[in-house]
Design an enzyme around this catalytic site. Structure first.
Site, PDB file in Angstrom:
ATOM      1  N   ARG A  12       0.839  -1.213   0.000  1.00 28.64           N
ATOM      2  CA  ARG A  12       0.000   0.000   0.000  1.00 28.64           C
ATOM      3  C   ARG A  12       0.870   1.257   0.000  1.00 28.64           C
ATOM      4  NH1 ARG A  12      -1.219   1.632   5.709  1.00 28.64           N
ATOM      5  NH2 ARG A  12      -0.214   0.136   7.079  1.00 28.64           N
ATOM      6  N   GLY A  13       0.212   2.397  -0.182  1.00 29.50           N
ATOM      7  CA  GLY A  13       0.891   3.690  -0.063  1.00 29.50           C
ATOM      8  C   GLY A  13       2.015   3.885  -1.071  1.00 29.50           C
ATOM      9  N   ILE A  14       3.082   4.517  -0.604  1.00 31.36           N
ATOM     10  CA  ILE A  14       4.231   4.833  -1.464  1.00 31.36           C
ATOM     11  C   ILE A  14       4.853   3.546  -2.013  1.00 31.36           C
ATOM     12  CG2 ILE A  14       6.559   5.819  -1.470  1.00 31.36           C
ATOM     13  CD1 ILE A  14       5.558   7.856   0.650  1.00 31.36           C
ATOM     14  N   GLY A  77       7.735   1.417   6.838  1.00 37.10           N
ATOM     15  CA  GLY A  77       8.028   2.297   7.967  1.00 37.10           C
ATOM     16  C   GLY A  77       6.782   2.633   8.766  1.00 37.10           C
ATOM     17  N   TYR A 140      10.950   8.924  15.061  1.00 33.24           N
ATOM     18  CA  TYR A 140      10.839   8.815  13.588  1.00 33.24           C
ATOM     19  C   TYR A 140      11.994   9.555  12.903  1.00 33.24           C
ATOM     20  CZ  TYR A 140       8.506   9.117   8.982  1.00 33.24           C
ATOM     21  OH  TYR A 140       8.189   9.030   7.642  1.00 33.24           O
ATOM     22  N   LYS A 144      14.918   7.987  10.455  1.00 36.24           N
ATOM     23  CA  LYS A 144      15.044   8.391   9.053  1.00 36.24           C
ATOM     24  C   LYS A 144      16.399   9.042   8.775  1.00 36.24           C
ATOM     25  CE  LYS A 144      11.088   6.902   7.593  1.00 36.24           C
ATOM     26  NZ  LYS A 144      11.056   5.779   6.645  1.00 36.24           N
ATOM     27  N   ILE A 173       3.195  13.188   1.428  1.00 38.30           N
ATOM     28  CA  ILE A 173       2.640  12.395   0.341  1.00 38.30           C
ATOM     29  C   ILE A 173       1.267  11.879   0.772  1.00 38.30           C
ATOM     30  CG2 ILE A 173       3.168  10.535  -1.292  1.00 38.30           C
ATOM     31  CD1 ILE A 173       5.501  12.596  -1.038  1.00 38.30           C
TER      32      ILE A 173
HETATM   33  P1  NDP Z   1       1.799   3.571   4.995  1.00 35.42           P
HETATM   34  O1  NDP Z   1       1.510   3.761   6.441  1.00 35.42           O
HETATM   35  O2  NDP Z   1       0.739   3.814   3.983  1.00 35.42           O
HETATM   36  O3  NDP Z   1       2.423   2.099   4.765  1.00 35.42           O
HETATM   37  C1  NDP Z   1       3.436   1.634   5.586  1.00 35.42           C
HETATM   38  C2  NDP Z   1       3.940   0.339   5.012  1.00 35.42           C
HETATM   39  O4  NDP Z   1       4.976  -0.191   5.859  1.00 35.42           O
HETATM   40  C3  NDP Z   1       2.859  -0.728   4.958  1.00 35.42           C
HETATM   41  O5  NDP Z   1       3.037  -1.496   3.802  1.00 35.42           O
HETATM   42  C4  NDP Z   1       3.160  -1.558   6.193  1.00 35.42           C
HETATM   43  O6  NDP Z   1       2.712  -2.894   6.110  1.00 35.42           O
HETATM   44  C5  NDP Z   1       4.666  -1.515   6.188  1.00 35.42           C
HETATM   45  N1  NDP Z   1       5.231  -1.906   7.487  1.00 35.42           N
HETATM   46  C6  NDP Z   1       5.138  -1.237   8.659  1.00 35.42           C
HETATM   47  N2  NDP Z   1       5.766  -1.923   9.622  1.00 35.42           N
HETATM   48  C7  NDP Z   1       6.284  -3.036   9.058  1.00 35.42           C
HETATM   49  C8  NDP Z   1       7.023  -4.143   9.534  1.00 35.42           C
HETATM   50  N3  NDP Z   1       7.388  -4.264  10.820  1.00 35.42           N
HETATM   51  N4  NDP Z   1       7.370  -5.115   8.669  1.00 35.42           N
HETATM   52  C9  NDP Z   1       7.011  -5.035   7.370  1.00 35.42           C
HETATM   53  N5  NDP Z   1       6.298  -4.021   6.858  1.00 35.42           N
HETATM   54  C10 NDP Z   1       5.933  -3.028   7.687  1.00 35.42           C
HETATM   55  O7  NDP Z   1       3.063   4.484   4.728  1.00 35.42           O
HETATM   56  P2  NDP Z   1       3.499   5.366   3.464  1.00 35.42           P
HETATM   57  O8  NDP Z   1       3.240   4.644   2.213  1.00 35.42           O
HETATM   58  O9  NDP Z   1       2.986   6.728   3.663  1.00 35.42           O
HETATM   59  O10 NDP Z   1       5.064   5.426   3.751  1.00 35.42           O
HETATM   60  C11 NDP Z   1       6.011   4.563   3.137  1.00 35.42           C
HETATM   61  C12 NDP Z   1       7.395   5.013   3.577  1.00 35.42           C
HETATM   62  O11 NDP Z   1       7.576   6.367   3.207  1.00 35.42           O
HETATM   63  C13 NDP Z   1       7.605   4.943   5.084  1.00 35.42           C
HETATM   64  O12 NDP Z   1       8.916   4.535   5.370  1.00 35.42           O
HETATM   65  C14 NDP Z   1       7.386   6.388   5.517  1.00 35.42           C
HETATM   66  O13 NDP Z   1       8.074   6.667   6.702  1.00 35.42           O
HETATM   67  C15 NDP Z   1       7.948   7.136   4.326  1.00 35.42           C
HETATM   68  N6  NDP Z   1       7.452   8.491   4.193  1.00 35.42           N
HETATM   69  C16 NDP Z   1       6.116   8.753   4.036  1.00 35.42           C
HETATM   70  C17 NDP Z   1       5.690  10.075   3.873  1.00 35.42           C
HETATM   71  C18 NDP Z   1       4.267  10.440   3.676  1.00 35.42           C
HETATM   72  O14 NDP Z   1       3.974  11.654   3.640  1.00 35.42           O
HETATM   73  N7  NDP Z   1       3.338   9.520   3.523  1.00 35.42           N
HETATM   74  C19 NDP Z   1       6.647  11.184   3.883  1.00 35.42           C
HETATM   75  C20 NDP Z   1       8.018  10.781   4.055  1.00 35.42           C
HETATM   76  C21 NDP Z   1       8.385   9.483   4.192  1.00 35.42           C
HETATM   77  P3  NDP Z   1       1.202  -3.288   6.580  1.00 35.42           P
HETATM   78  O15 NDP Z   1       0.281  -2.943   5.446  1.00 35.42           O
HETATM   79  O16 NDP Z   1       1.311  -4.728   6.840  1.00 35.42           O
HETATM   80  O17 NDP Z   1       0.908  -2.472   7.808  1.00 35.42           O
END
Ligand code: NDP
Length: 234
Positions: A12-14, A77, A140, A144, A173
């Site tokens: 999901r997400g990024i 993350g 956090y 990072k 994002i």
């Molecule tokens: P989301 O919260 O949408 O998704 C987080 C993802 O990380 C999910 O796929 C989740 O899996 C996975 N995850 C979390 N913990 C674990 C773990 N212990 N083991 C395996 N997978 C794990 O986040 P975003 O898409 O927004 O963010 C993606 C990355 O980008 C992150 O590192 C975030 O810090 C970074 N980021 C995001 C920003 C933003 O504005 N959104 C800005 C800057 C950086 P599951 O679905 O199973 O929970």
């Protein structure tokens, strides 16, 4: 040439946008999830990056299905925001264990096969907050910022083997992670972004696919902001 790509947290997400961008250009793409299953067209492996046995098993499953991982995107993350005075040690170490140690576990597991192949790309998804800090985000931001040291040390260790390691630092994002912000906080954030808007996950994905490609072979140890000017290059 199509490559084997692993995106942690690519369900999901990024991470999903990154995985889809690689798939669109013809690469073999695997993603990790923690039980949600894989989105259509992507090979999914269940993996908790806080557990090195789980990381090892996920890599083994990807290798069996798609071949050795040539491009690692350490994207998974979490956040657990609160002010320093209230932040428990458990809150601090849990975020570090996922965002920083989790990336180390994946990079270490990926590096052996990359060394053997004398080619590899590692891309670490950091955050503008890692460089500028954020109130309520001591855990956090530390995690990072740590990714910069990881990528730069890998660059020094493995640079002669055609292995690059870079950091992408997104700003704000539109994903589940930012959906929890209050409208008030969002308005406040928007005022500080020169671009005047948040970004879509695809705008991060295009930078990541570029870094993984042959044309970026001489870029390593870099921190590339994707933040609409928020960090002014930092
Ligand atoms: P989301 O919260 O949408 O998704 C987080 C993802 O990380 C999910 O796929 C989740 O899996 C996975 N995850 C979390 N913990 C674990 C773990 N212990 N083991 C395996 N997978 C794990 O986040 P975003 O898409 O927004 O963010 C993606 C990355 O980008 C992150 O590192 C975030 O810090 C970074 N980021 C995001 C920003 C933003 O504005 N959104 C800005 C800057 C950086 P599951 O679905 O199973 O929970």
């Amino acid at each position: 040439m199509s490559r084997t790509v692993l995106v942690t947290g690519g369900n999901r997400g990024i991470g999903l946008a990154i995985a889809q961008a690689f798939a669109k250009q013809g690469d073999r793409v695997a993603i990790t999830h923690r039980g949600s299953g894989a989105p259509d067209g992507l090979f999914g492996v269940q993996c908790d990056i806080t557990d090195s046995e789980s990381v090892d098993a996920a890599f083994a499953a990807v290798e069996a299905e798609l071949g050795p991982v040539q491009v690692l995107v350490a994207n998974a993350g979490v956040t657990d925001d609160t002010l320093l005075l209230r932040m428990s040690e458990e809150q601090f170490t849990r975020v570090l264990d996922t965002n920083l140690t989790g990336a180390y576990r994946c990079a270490k597991r990926a590096s052996a096969k990359m060394l053997r192949a004398k080619w590899g790309r590692m891309i670490f998804i950091s955050s503008v907050v890692g460089l500028s800090g954020g109130a309520g985000q001591v855990n956090y931001a530390a995690s990072k910022a740590g990714l910069v040291g990881v990528a730069r040390s890998i660059t020094r260790e493995l640079g002669t083997r055609n292995i690059t390691a870079n950091v992408v630092a997104p700003g704000f994002i539109e994903t589940d992670m930012t959906a929890v912000l209050s409208e008030e906080r969002k308005a406040e954030i928007l005022k500080s972004i020169p671009a005047g808007r948040m970004a879509s996950p695809d705008e991060v994905a295009s930078v990541v696919t570029w870094l993984a490609g042959d044309s970026a072979g001489y870029v390593s140890g870099a921190v590339i902001p994707v933040d609409g000017g928020l960090g002014m290059g930092h």
